[in-house]
Design a protein around this motif. Sequence first.
Motif, mmCIF file in Angstrom:
data_model
loop_
_atom_site.group_PDB
_atom_site.id
_atom_site.type_symbol
_atom_site.label_atom_id
_atom_site.label_comp_id
_atom_site.label_asym_id
_atom_site.label_seq_id
_atom_site.Cartn_x
_atom_site.Cartn_y
_atom_site.Cartn_z
ATOM 1 N N THR A 205 0.834 -1.206 0.000
ATOM 2 C CA THR A 205 0.000 0.000 0.000
ATOM 3 C C THR A 205 0.867 1.254 0.000
ATOM 4 O OG1 THR A 205 -1.833 -1.087 1.154
ATOM 5 C CG2 THR A 205 -1.703 1.305 1.334
ATOM 6 N N LEU A 206 1.863 1.270 0.850
ATOM 7 C CA LEU A 206 2.756 2.426 0.919
ATOM 8 C C LEU A 206 3.531 2.601 -0.384
ATOM 9 C CD1 LEU A 206 4.049 1.885 4.562
ATOM 10 C CD2 LEU A 206 2.387 3.583 3.789
ATOM 11 N N GLY A 207 3.945 1.479 -0.963
ATOM 12 C CA GLY A 207 4.641 1.555 -2.246
ATOM 13 C C GLY A 207 3.755 2.155 -3.326
ATOM 14 N N CYS A 208 2.485 1.743 -3.343
ATOM 15 C CA CYS A 208 1.551 2.284 -4.333
ATOM 16 C C CYS A 208 1.366 3.789 -4.154
ATOM 17 C CB CYS A 208 0.200 1.583 -4.210
ATOM 18 S SG CYS A 208 0.181 -0.124 -4.791
ATOM 19 N N MET A 209 1.279 4.223 -2.919
ATOM 20 C CA MET A 209 1.090 5.646 -2.646
ATOM 21 C C MET A 209 2.296 6.459 -3.115
ATOM 22 S SD MET A 209 -1.918 5.910 -1.441
ATOM 23 C CE MET A 209 -1.799 7.663 -1.052
ATOM 24 N N LEU A 210 3.480 5.899 -2.983
ATOM 25 C CA LEU A 210 4.700 6.649 -3.289
ATOM 26 C C LEU A 210 5.058 6.663 -4.777
ATOM 27 C CD1 LEU A 210 6.860 5.534 -0.236
ATOM 28 C CD2 LEU A 210 5.970 7.828 -0.676
ATOM 29 N N CYS A 211 4.521 5.702 -5.525
ATOM 30 C CA CYS A 211 4.869 5.684 -6.957
ATOM 31 C C CYS A 211 3.665 5.911 -7.857
ATOM 32 C CB CYS A 211 5.545 4.362 -7.321
ATOM 33 S SG CYS A 211 4.431 2.950 -7.400
ATOM 34 N N GLY A 212 2.508 6.172 -7.239
ATOM 35 C CA GLY A 212 1.323 6.409 -8.051
ATOM 36 C C GLY A 212 0.689 5.152 -8.590
ATOM 37 N N GLY A 213 0.891 4.024 -7.890
ATOM 38 C CA GLY A 213 0.286 2.765 -8.312
ATOM 39 C C GLY A 213 -1.199 2.723 -8.012
ATOM 40 N N GLY A 221 2.473 -0.756 -10.934
ATOM 41 C CA GLY A 221 2.544 -0.281 -12.318
ATOM 42 C C GLY A 221 3.853 -0.695 -12.962
ATOM 43 N N ALA A 222 3.937 -0.519 -14.265
ATOM 44 C CA ALA A 222 5.078 -1.012 -15.042
ATOM 45 C C ALA A 222 6.412 -0.450 -14.574
ATOM 46 C CB ALA A 222 4.858 -0.689 -16.523
ATOM 47 N N ASN A 223 6.466 0.822 -14.245
ATOM 48 C CA ASN A 223 7.724 1.454 -13.840
ATOM 49 C C ASN A 223 7.773 1.767 -12.345
ATOM 50 O OD1 ASN A 223 8.657 1.568 -16.589
ATOM 51 N ND2 ASN A 223 7.287 3.328 -16.911
ATOM 52 N N GLY A 224 6.883 1.136 -11.585
ATOM 53 C CA GLY A 224 6.768 1.458 -10.171
ATOM 54 C C GLY A 224 8.045 1.275 -9.374
ATOM 55 N N HIS A 225 8.735 0.169 -9.602
ATOM 56 C CA HIS A 225 9.965 -0.094 -8.856
ATOM 57 C C HIS A 225 11.033 0.950 -9.167
ATOM 58 C CE1 HIS A 225 7.994 -4.106 -8.808
ATOM 59 N NE2 HIS A 225 8.488 -4.147 -7.583
ATOM 60 N N ASP A 250 -1.672 9.569 3.944
ATOM 61 C CA ASP A 250 -2.397 9.703 2.681
ATOM 62 C C ASP A 250 -3.191 8.432 2.354
ATOM 63 O OD1 ASP A 250 -1.342 12.221 2.405
ATOM 64 O OD2 ASP A 250 0.271 11.600 1.044
ATOM 65 N N ALA A 251 -2.568 7.284 2.622
ATOM 66 C CA ALA A 251 -3.255 6.015 2.362
ATOM 67 C C ALA A 251 -4.476 5.874 3.262
ATOM 68 C CB ALA A 251 -2.297 4.846 2.579
ATOM 69 N N ALA A 252 -4.342 6.252 4.520
ATOM 70 C CA ALA A 252 -5.468 6.176 5.457
ATOM 71 C C ALA A 252 -6.620 7.062 4.976
ATOM 72 C CB ALA A 252 -5.013 6.585 6.853
ATOM 73 N N ASP A 253 -6.292 8.215 4.449
ATOM 74 C CA ASP A 253 -7.330 9.106 3.913
ATOM 75 C C ASP A 253 -7.994 8.480 2.681
ATOM 76 O OD1 ASP A 253 -6.779 10.982 5.867
ATOM 77 O OD2 ASP A 253 -5.434 12.162 4.593
ATOM 78 N N ARG A 254 -7.168 7.942 1.792
ATOM 79 C CA ARG A 254 -7.704 7.340 0.564
ATOM 80 C C ARG A 254 -8.601 6.135 0.872
ATOM 81 N NH1 ARG A 254 -4.362 7.509 -4.069
ATOM 82 N NH2 ARG A 254 -5.594 5.749 -4.833
ATOM 83 N N ILE A 289 10.796 -6.123 -1.492
ATOM 84 C CA ILE A 289 9.878 -5.486 -0.540
ATOM 85 C C ILE A 289 8.533 -5.215 -1.177
ATOM 86 C CG2 ILE A 289 9.463 -3.382 0.803
ATOM 87 C CD1 ILE A 289 12.385 -3.287 1.501
ATOM 88 N N PHE A 290 8.559 -4.713 -2.407
ATOM 89 C CA PHE A 290 7.326 -4.415 -3.130
ATOM 90 C C PHE A 290 7.208 -5.354 -4.326
ATOM 91 C CE2 PHE A 290 8.925 -0.199 -1.584
ATOM 92 C CZ PHE A 290 7.988 -0.050 -0.554
#
Length: 291
Positions: A205-213, A221-225, A250-254, A289-290
Amino acid sequence: MVTELSQALTLDEQAQLQERLMLLLASRVRYATQGDSSSVSQEYAQALLEGVVFALQTHLQAQGLPARALLEPPLQALYEEALSTLQGLLDQGRALYLRACETAPVFPNRTLHDTLQAIEGFLGKYDYRMFPQDSHCTLDYPLCLPIAADLQGVRRIHAYLQHLCLENAFLLRFPPDAQAHVYHALSPDPRDLLINLYECAADQTLGCMLCGGDLQSLTLGANGHAVLVQRLAPLTLPDLRACLAAAAQDAADRLHMTAPAERQYLQGAAIALSPRLHAALGFGSVRHIFS
């Protein structure tokens, strides 16, 4: 344990408390043996004393009472109140256990299943009147945020189940297939892995928030890493910790997480992730990790 109970007292008060505890212990021995106190071993009497002290200590903490409350007569009445406190904790523990079972992740995990079975057995035979300090329950399923190591008896089970219910509530926010994708990235058959399901999903979840996943599918996403490495690699550990904490907010809000305990738990998971992620970034990859 007696020392912990009396450490705020003067030496004279400690001696007075010791005498009062011995009198209370004598009554507990008579209760346990139906009057035949001559048959009690030293080890058994010590276990009874530890139970008495545990009950009183639990009650003092629950009611916010000072240690000097133990010096006010009669101690037997305070002990009966302590037993009521333990009964309340046991009832709460049973309710938490039912909630943990009802909200358990759909994805099968053998260790979690076995741990819930162990807790059910513990709650069924827990004797708060005789040996409330009993901690004979195997909690093999690891929590994302461990409970205090010195907790005993029903307090230990209560704290464990509180954490587990917070974890389950978070996992319910994601589709089962999205979670399964994260777990299968660890192993073709992750059902027997000794992993914490919440930690895996929270990290993703945190990874998605930080890379726009995509948060709902838990995919980077394709270039997330590459985006994560480029964005996070230059950060110092304190800066990375702050970045992850902000992502947790931000994730908690989303995810529309309104319960303070759930939001705080995710914050704790973010902070726990920071040293692992910082080490991975030092090697230029975050793929372990992700997913």
